[in-house]
Write a protein that holds these residues in place. Structure first.
Motif, PDB file in Angstrom:
ATOM      1  N   GLU A  92       0.952  -1.029  -0.029  1.00  0.00           N
ATOM      2  CA  GLU A  92      -0.160   0.118  -0.011  1.00  0.00           C
ATOM      3  C   GLU A  92       0.819   1.285   0.079  1.00  0.00           C
ATOM      4  OE1 GLU A  92      -3.627   2.049   2.711  1.00  0.00           O
ATOM      5  OE2 GLU A  92      -2.649   0.165   3.209  1.00  0.00           O
ATOM      6  N   LEU A 150       2.925   1.724  -3.283  1.00  0.00           N
ATOM      7  CA  LEU A 150       1.986   2.571  -4.522  1.00  0.00           C
ATOM      8  C   LEU A 150       1.656   4.075  -3.989  1.00  0.00           C
ATOM      9  CD1 LEU A 150      -0.374  -0.552  -5.142  1.00  0.00           C
ATOM     10  CD2 LEU A 150       1.321   0.458  -6.631  1.00  0.00           C
ATOM     11  N   TRP A 151       1.515   4.222  -2.790  1.00  0.00           N
ATOM     12  CA  TRP A 151       1.293   5.583  -2.431  1.00  0.00           C
ATOM     13  C   TRP A 151       2.482   6.596  -2.568  1.00  0.00           C
ATOM     14  CZ3 TRP A 151       3.920   7.979   1.597  1.00  0.00           C
ATOM     15  CH2 TRP A 151       3.366   9.334   2.227  1.00  0.00           C
ATOM     16  N   GLN A 186       2.738   7.427  -6.057  1.00  0.00           N
ATOM     17  CA  GLN A 186       1.653   8.504  -6.413  1.00  0.00           C
ATOM     18  C   GLN A 186       2.220   9.572  -6.136  1.00  0.00           C
ATOM     19  OE1 GLN A 186      -1.650   7.698  -4.451  1.00  0.00           O
ATOM     20  NE2 GLN A 186      -3.167   8.615  -5.989  1.00  0.00           N
ATOM     21  N   MET A 196      -6.111   1.123  -7.258  1.00  0.00           N
ATOM     22  CA  MET A 196      -5.597   2.677  -6.614  1.00  0.00           C
ATOM     23  C   MET A 196      -5.517   2.758  -5.318  1.00  0.00           C
ATOM     24  SD  MET A 196      -4.029   4.174  -9.009  1.00  0.00           S
ATOM     25  CE  MET A 196      -3.733   5.819  -8.284  1.00  0.00           C
ATOM     26  N   VAL A 197      -4.559   3.317  -4.563  1.00  0.00           N
ATOM     27  CA  VAL A 197      -4.682   3.619  -3.361  1.00  0.00           C
ATOM     28  C   VAL A 197      -5.184   4.936  -3.029  1.00  0.00           C
ATOM     29  CG1 VAL A 197      -3.319   3.727  -1.163  1.00  0.00           C
ATOM     30  CG2 VAL A 197      -2.835   1.953  -2.821  1.00  0.00           C
ATOM     31  N   ASN A 198      -6.067   5.165  -2.112  1.00  0.00           N
ATOM     32  CA  ASN A 198      -6.279   6.585  -1.877  1.00  0.00           C
ATOM     33  C   ASN A 198      -5.641   7.414  -0.866  1.00  0.00           C
ATOM     34  OD1 ASN A 198      -7.694   8.639  -1.228  1.00  0.00           O
ATOM     35  ND2 ASN A 198      -9.549   7.798  -0.250  1.00  0.00           N
ATOM     36  N   VAL A 199      -5.074   8.391  -1.266  1.00  0.00           N
ATOM     37  CA  VAL A 199      -3.783   8.829  -0.678  1.00  0.00           C
ATOM     38  C   VAL A 199      -4.316   9.390   0.795  1.00  0.00           C
ATOM     39  CG1 VAL A 199      -2.458  11.084  -0.630  1.00  0.00           C
ATOM     40  CG2 VAL A 199      -2.543   9.737  -2.735  1.00  0.00           C
TER      41      VAL A 199
END
Lengths: 254, 278
Positions: free
Chosen positions: A170, A173-174, A177, B1-4
């Motif tokens: 997790e 991926l963060w 981003q 997708m990961v929510n920030v």
């Protein structure tokens, strides 16, 4: 001129023990580079030389073609454990980066920390204390504190090594981003092959001690990265090549 | 997708519920010692009333209370100077302990040189020192302050020095990589890290402080609980001697409770983080 960080012929020994032996590597501005190496490959020595805790015996570190002479370390270090100070709130922990590395006044540092937490999606935790956060959340705050130092290069030292596998994915991926948005210059140190493939533009493979570069690989994956990319042929082949360069499973032939 | 802005990892904490819970919990916890105390006092009461021991040898607890109450004027007048000595002496002690601990922390050489002397200072018996202090400094305020300081500073120094050493190594390294100097590392990491140890030392020290003050008064003073107890003892008023002891115990308990309150105020994160870890 080569923009970014260039490390040239870096050598360090403790007595008779060679730890770094003519190490060469470079990281361009806005590039995400990983160092992949076996445990005990002199990684922590490299870290303390880069962060200015220790000095190298010979070799040079240059940033944008300029030597480092006296200007302090260009690296912001993110240690493996979060080392958030338990008596400081989340925003005060982040403010520490501005306050100490940036020499910003405390009130100003707090304000900047609040803004940074906002861009990280952590605003609601600003007044929490570290003990109220999970391990993954603490690492996010630790990354924010690293960025708050305002240094040229982020030096991430196995930042997700202490997390459980799900949280680690997790956070990877963060990070991808956040990186996609901000394009920091990153040097990630890891011994997790998949992590290196998932996050990097380029990967250096280190030998066992004394550390030197035994392989350099470009990662041919698009951004933003997804988990399904890791299942693709290109990623699988790269993982295999990296493992070979690390001499892991060198007995099996293709 | 990961929510920030994912919030799934956060433990929700509603502060007021925890406050209520902690008050109830501390009430429940303080019930046990109160019950035990009541039982012990009851045994004392029954024993001294039913046995043939005379009232001037072992007065019943109820008599200690009534005699103490009857003599409250004098008891109060002698309590005030003792409390004053304890508080000022302890304040001097903490200030002294802090300065010493900083020196010891900044210089390993000072640590090696000074520590044996500090330990040595703790081996001199109070019985010897108290009369000597009276000879050197007279019957006034000063020898009491000195004795309280001497007896209580050591646990505070040890608590602080050990506390500094308990700083997380990576936290110190991190600050150094940020370019922090020795002073910043000290104020930002080492000093806050030492707070738990400091308060432990403070709690140990405060329990010695009242004893030290009474001892100093016993050796020679104009007023104070030590003088009161000595006087009562000289006129075989065991009930008043014990009344003085009860007051001394209450002072110590009160000051001990105060250190806990101050600790809660100074480091609210500490108790809370320990609760989460448990």
């Amino acid at each position: 001129m080569n923009r970014g960080i260039a490390i040239d012929a870096l050598t360090k020994a403790y007595g008779d023990l060679d730890v770094l032996n003519g190490l060469n590597l470079h990281v361009d501005r806005g590039e995400f580079v990983s160092i992949l190496g076996p445990s005990g490959c002199g990684k922590s020595t490299l870290l303390s030389v880069l962060t200015g805790i220790e000095s190298a015996d010979s070799g040079s570190i240059a940033i944008d073609g300029q030597g480092l002479a006296g200007s302090g370390s260009p690296f912001a270090w993110m240690p493996q454990t979060d080392v958030l100070l338990p008596w400081r709130s989340v925003s005060d922990n982040v403010a520490l980066g501005y306050q100490v590395a940036g020499r910003v006044r405390k009130s100003q540092a707090r304000k900047q920390a609040g803004e940074l937490l906002g861009t990280f999606g952590l605003r609601e935790f600003a007044d929490s204390h570290p003990y109220q956060l999970s391990g993954g959340m603490r690492q996010r705050v630790a990354l924010a504190r690293t960025i708050a130092q305002g240094r040229d290069i982020l030096l991430l030292d196995e930042p997700f090594g202490a997390l459980d596998a799900l949280t680690r994915t997790e956070l990877q991926l963060w990070l991808d981003q956040i990186w996609g948005r901000e394009r920091f210059t990153v040097l990630l140190i890891t011994h997790d092959v998949r992590e290196a493939v998932l996050l990097s533009d380029r990967i250096y493979v280190f030998s066992e001690r004394p550390a030197r570069v035994v392989g350099e690989f470009d990662v041919p994956l698009e951004r933003p990265r997804t988990m399904s990319m890791l299942a693709g042929d290109q990623a699988k082949q790269l993982e295999l090549d990296l493992l070979r360069a690390l001499h892991v499973g060198s007995g099996d032939t293709p | 997708m990961v929510n920030v802005s994912s919030t799934t990892c956060f433990l929700p904490v509603r502060p007021w519920i925890n406050d209520v819970k902690s008050v109830l919990r501390s009430l429940r916890l303080s019930l046990a010692p109160l019950v035990l105390l009541a039982v012990l006092l009851a045994i004392w009461e029954i024993y001294s009333r039913s046995s043939t021991i005379g009232d001037n040898v072992l007065p019943a607890f109820s008599r200690v209370l009534t005699a103490g109450w009857a003599d409250r004027q004098s008891l109060w007048e002698n309590t005030v100077p003792t409390v004053r000595e304890v508080i000022i002496g302890f304040a001097v002690s903490v200030a002294f302990a802090f300065v010493i601990s900083v020196l010891l922390d900044l210089s390993p050489r000072a640590n090696r040189a000074v520590m044996p002397l500090l330990i040595g200072s703790q081996t001199v018996p109070l019985v010897v020192l108290a009369p000597l202090f009276v000879i050197w400094f007279g019957f006034g305020f000063l020898p009491k302050i000195l004795l309280v300081t001497l007896v209580t500073f050591f646990p505070v120094v040890v608590g602080l020095v050990d506390g500094y050493a308990s700083s997380e190594r990576d936290a110190v390294t991190l600050l150094r990589t940020m370019g922090a100097g020795k002073v910043s590392v000290f104020t930002l990491v080492r000093l806050p890290s030492a707070l738990p140890g400091f308060f432990t030392g403070l709690r140990i020290g405060i329990t010695y402080a009242v004893v030290a003050a009474i001892f100093a008064e016993y050796a020679g003073a104009v007023s104070g609980l030590g003088v009161y107890i000595r006087g009562a003892s000289g006129s075989f008023r065991t009930d008043l001697v014990l009344a003085g002891v009860v007051v001394a115990a209450l002072i110590t308990l009160g000051l001990y409770g105060l250190t806990i309150v101050v600790q809660r105020l100074c480091m609210p994160w500490y108790a809370a983080s320990r609760k989460v870890l448990q």
